[in-house]
Design a protein around this motif. Structure first.
Motif, PDB file in Angstrom:
ATOM      1  N   PHE A 170      73.882  56.796 -26.597  1.00  0.00           N
ATOM      2  CA  PHE A 170      74.094  56.481 -25.185  1.00  0.00           C
ATOM      3  C   PHE A 170      73.894  54.992 -24.890  1.00  0.00           C
ATOM      4  O   PHE A 170      73.691  54.617 -23.730  1.00  0.00           O
ATOM      5  N   ASN A 171      74.003  54.165 -25.903  1.00  0.00           N
ATOM      6  CA  ASN A 171      73.735  52.741 -25.731  1.00  0.00           C
ATOM      7  C   ASN A 171      75.022  51.929 -25.909  1.00  0.00           C
ATOM      8  O   ASN A 171      75.563  51.850 -27.013  1.00  0.00           O
ATOM      9  N   PRO A 172      75.521  51.293 -24.836  1.00  0.00           N
ATOM     10  CA  PRO A 172      76.747  50.498 -24.979  1.00  0.00           C
ATOM     11  C   PRO A 172      76.555  49.275 -25.874  1.00  0.00           C
ATOM     12  O   PRO A 172      77.527  48.793 -26.477  1.00  0.00           O
ATOM     13  N   LEU A 179      83.271  59.001 -26.105  1.00  0.00           N
ATOM     14  CA  LEU A 179      84.581  58.736 -26.710  1.00  0.00           C
ATOM     15  C   LEU A 179      84.444  58.357 -28.174  1.00  0.00           C
ATOM     16  O   LEU A 179      85.170  58.871 -29.034  1.00  0.00           O
ATOM     17  N   TYR A 180      83.500  57.471 -28.476  1.00  0.00           N
ATOM     18  CA  TYR A 180      83.359  56.967 -29.845  1.00  0.00           C
ATOM     19  C   TYR A 180      82.511  57.884 -30.717  1.00  0.00           C
ATOM     20  O   TYR A 180      82.621  57.836 -31.939  1.00  0.00           O
ATOM     21  N   ASP A 181      81.687  58.719 -30.109  1.00  0.00           N
ATOM     22  CA  ASP A 181      80.838  59.601 -30.910  1.00  0.00           C
ATOM     23  C   ASP A 181      81.576  60.862 -31.343  1.00  0.00           C
ATOM     24  O   ASP A 181      81.576  61.213 -32.524  1.00  0.00           O
ATOM     25  N   ILE A 182      82.216  61.561 -30.381  1.00  0.00           N
ATOM     26  CA  ILE A 182      82.931  62.788 -30.748  1.00  0.00           C
ATOM     27  C   ILE A 182      84.387  62.797 -30.296  1.00  0.00           C
ATOM     28  O   ILE A 182      85.191  63.548 -30.850  1.00  0.00           O
ATOM     29  N   GLY A 183      84.734  61.971 -29.336  1.00  0.00           N
ATOM     30  CA  GLY A 183      86.131  61.868 -28.947  1.00  0.00           C
ATOM     31  C   GLY A 183      87.009  61.408 -30.089  1.00  0.00           C
ATOM     32  O   GLY A 183      88.194  61.748 -30.163  1.00  0.00           O
ATOM     33  N   PRO A 204      86.368  58.522 -17.642  1.00  0.00           N
ATOM     34  CA  PRO A 204      85.021  58.914 -18.087  1.00  0.00           C
ATOM     35  C   PRO A 204      84.065  59.198 -16.934  1.00  0.00           C
ATOM     36  O   PRO A 204      84.249  58.721 -15.803  1.00  0.00           O
ATOM     37  N   ASN A 205      83.047  59.971 -17.227  1.00  0.00           N
ATOM     38  CA  ASN A 205      81.851  60.033 -16.396  1.00  0.00           C
ATOM     39  C   ASN A 205      80.888  58.985 -16.933  1.00  0.00           C
ATOM     40  O   ASN A 205      80.472  59.058 -18.089  1.00  0.00           O
ATOM     41  N   ASP A 212      79.812  56.040 -21.312  1.00  0.00           N
ATOM     42  CA  ASP A 212      80.490  57.291 -20.974  1.00  0.00           C
ATOM     43  C   ASP A 212      79.725  58.455 -21.582  1.00  0.00           C
ATOM     44  O   ASP A 212      79.614  58.581 -22.791  1.00  0.00           O
ATOM     45  N   THR A 213      79.227  59.322 -20.735  1.00  0.00           N
ATOM     46  CA  THR A 213      78.521  60.514 -21.207  1.00  0.00           C
ATOM     47  C   THR A 213      79.488  61.675 -21.432  1.00  0.00           C
ATOM     48  O   THR A 213      79.174  62.626 -22.141  1.00  0.00           O
ATOM     49  N   SER A 214      80.652  61.591 -20.831  1.00  0.00           N
ATOM     50  CA  SER A 214      81.744  62.538 -21.060  1.00  0.00           C
ATOM     51  C   SER A 214      83.012  61.921 -20.488  1.00  0.00           C
ATOM     52  O   SER A 214      82.960  60.899 -19.788  1.00  0.00           O
TER      53      SER A 214
END
Length: 329
Positions: A170-172, A179-183, A204-205, A212-214
């Motif tokens: 969760f750290n930009p 998006l970058y973790d599971i998207g 994004p949210n 983006d958390t989702s």
């Protein structure tokens, strides 16, 4: 394949325990860690009979006992540590996402070509026999109209994030986010079938720190559209679908697993397309990589990575279009 490990996080232990032991013909010879992580690295080395531990990355890269470096670091370090390894004459297997920008990805591939080494992204869908079968049977659904992918997984770190504890995902500043973790899995899944979209837009949210958390990524292919849903702040069953005017393919799993796949033509009963049991998806990655290396198929590797660059460009455009800033921007 003899591997030196860069990193000491959970993914490193997971790969050692569940993947390399099962694949065989892979030896972990050394591990590099930061000074503060020495104790963790010593535990990993002891558990998996890894001979040497380094805290100096340059010295680690001088070790001739391994020819591949596995990059299991936070996203923001993938480019820097992969590039150093490649310039030192080491081949690289980097965890997803390969890089944070398309320019970084291209520079890594150019460096690999220049130094005549391999570079791979450890991204699950593209190494799956079941995913290959989806590609083979795709023409049967006729003209594609819609593609949908959902990978939503509630993060056990999300509650801490809401209370102010910001870990890498969760750290930009560490190039995290949904998006970058599971998207990335969904985007690879779609683009492996459909290629590069004409336009993209990410909705994004956004959390309190700009991450983006989702979110939902819309990919416009002109004659059809694709939608990728990714979430770290909520959960739902994973599913991927391709809808055409003659039928559909439905995969009842998230895009990283590629199993429980059905082809249903208009007016017909569903047909199972699974060619292999699920097993451990990460095993597929190494079972595909090993023959490429054994046969000296550098061109095969580089052709795959040309496609990865395209994926990184789509992700970068989507992220920047949504106003999400990374450390590399």
């Amino acid at each position: 394949m003899k591997i030196g490990i860069a990193g000491s996080g959970m993914i490193v232990r997971y790969v050692l325990e569940n993947v390399w032991n099962e694949v065989g013909n892979i030896e972990a010879k050394a591990i590099w860690c930061r000074d503060a992580e020495r104790d963790v690295a010593e535990n990993i080395a002891g558990d998996y009979s890894i001979k040497d531990i380094y805290e100096d990355y340059d010295e680690f890269l001088k070790d001739n006992s391994f020819d591949f470096v596995y990059i299991g670091l936070v996203n923001s370090l993938h480019y820097e540590y992969s590039l150093k390894a490649i310039k030192a004459g080491k081949s690289v297997i980097c965890e997803k996402p390969f890089t944070s920008t398309a320019k970084q990805a291209k520079e890594l591939l150019d460096a690999a070509r220049e130094n005549h080494v391999y570079v791979f992204e450890s991204i699950l869908p593209w190494y799956s026999d079941n995913y290959d079968e989806i590609k083979n049977r795709l023409p049967e659904v006729g003209d594609i109209k819609l593609i949908q992918c959902n990978f939503s997984q509630y993060s056990r770190r999300y509650a801490g994030y809401l209370n102010g504890t910001v870990l890498p995902v969760f750290n930009p500043l560490l190039d995290g986010g949904a998006l970058y973790d599971i998207g990335v899995y969904s985007i690879h899944w779609v683009m492996g079938l459909a290629g590069v979209p004409e336009k993209t837009a990410y909705f994004p949210n956004i959390g309190y720190n700009g991450i983006d958390t989702s979110g939902i990524l819309v990919m416009d292919y002109g004659s059809f559209k694709a939608v990728c849903t990714s979430a770290k702040d909520s959960a739902s069953p994973g599913c991927c679908m391709v809808q055409g005017d003659k039928g559909c393919i439905v995969m009842h799993s998230h895009p990283g697993e590629c199993h429980k796949i059905e082809l249903t033509l208009n007016g017909a009963d569903p047909v199972c397309l699974d060619k292999a049991p699920l097993g451990e998806p990460f095993v597929n990655v190494y079972e595909r990589i090993l023959p490429i290396v054994e046969k000296d198929e550098y061109d095969v590797c580089y052709a795959m990575m040309d496609k990865v660059i395209e994926v990184m460009q789509v992700m970068e455009d989507a992220r920047k279009g949504a106003g999400i800033k990374f450390s590399c921007d």
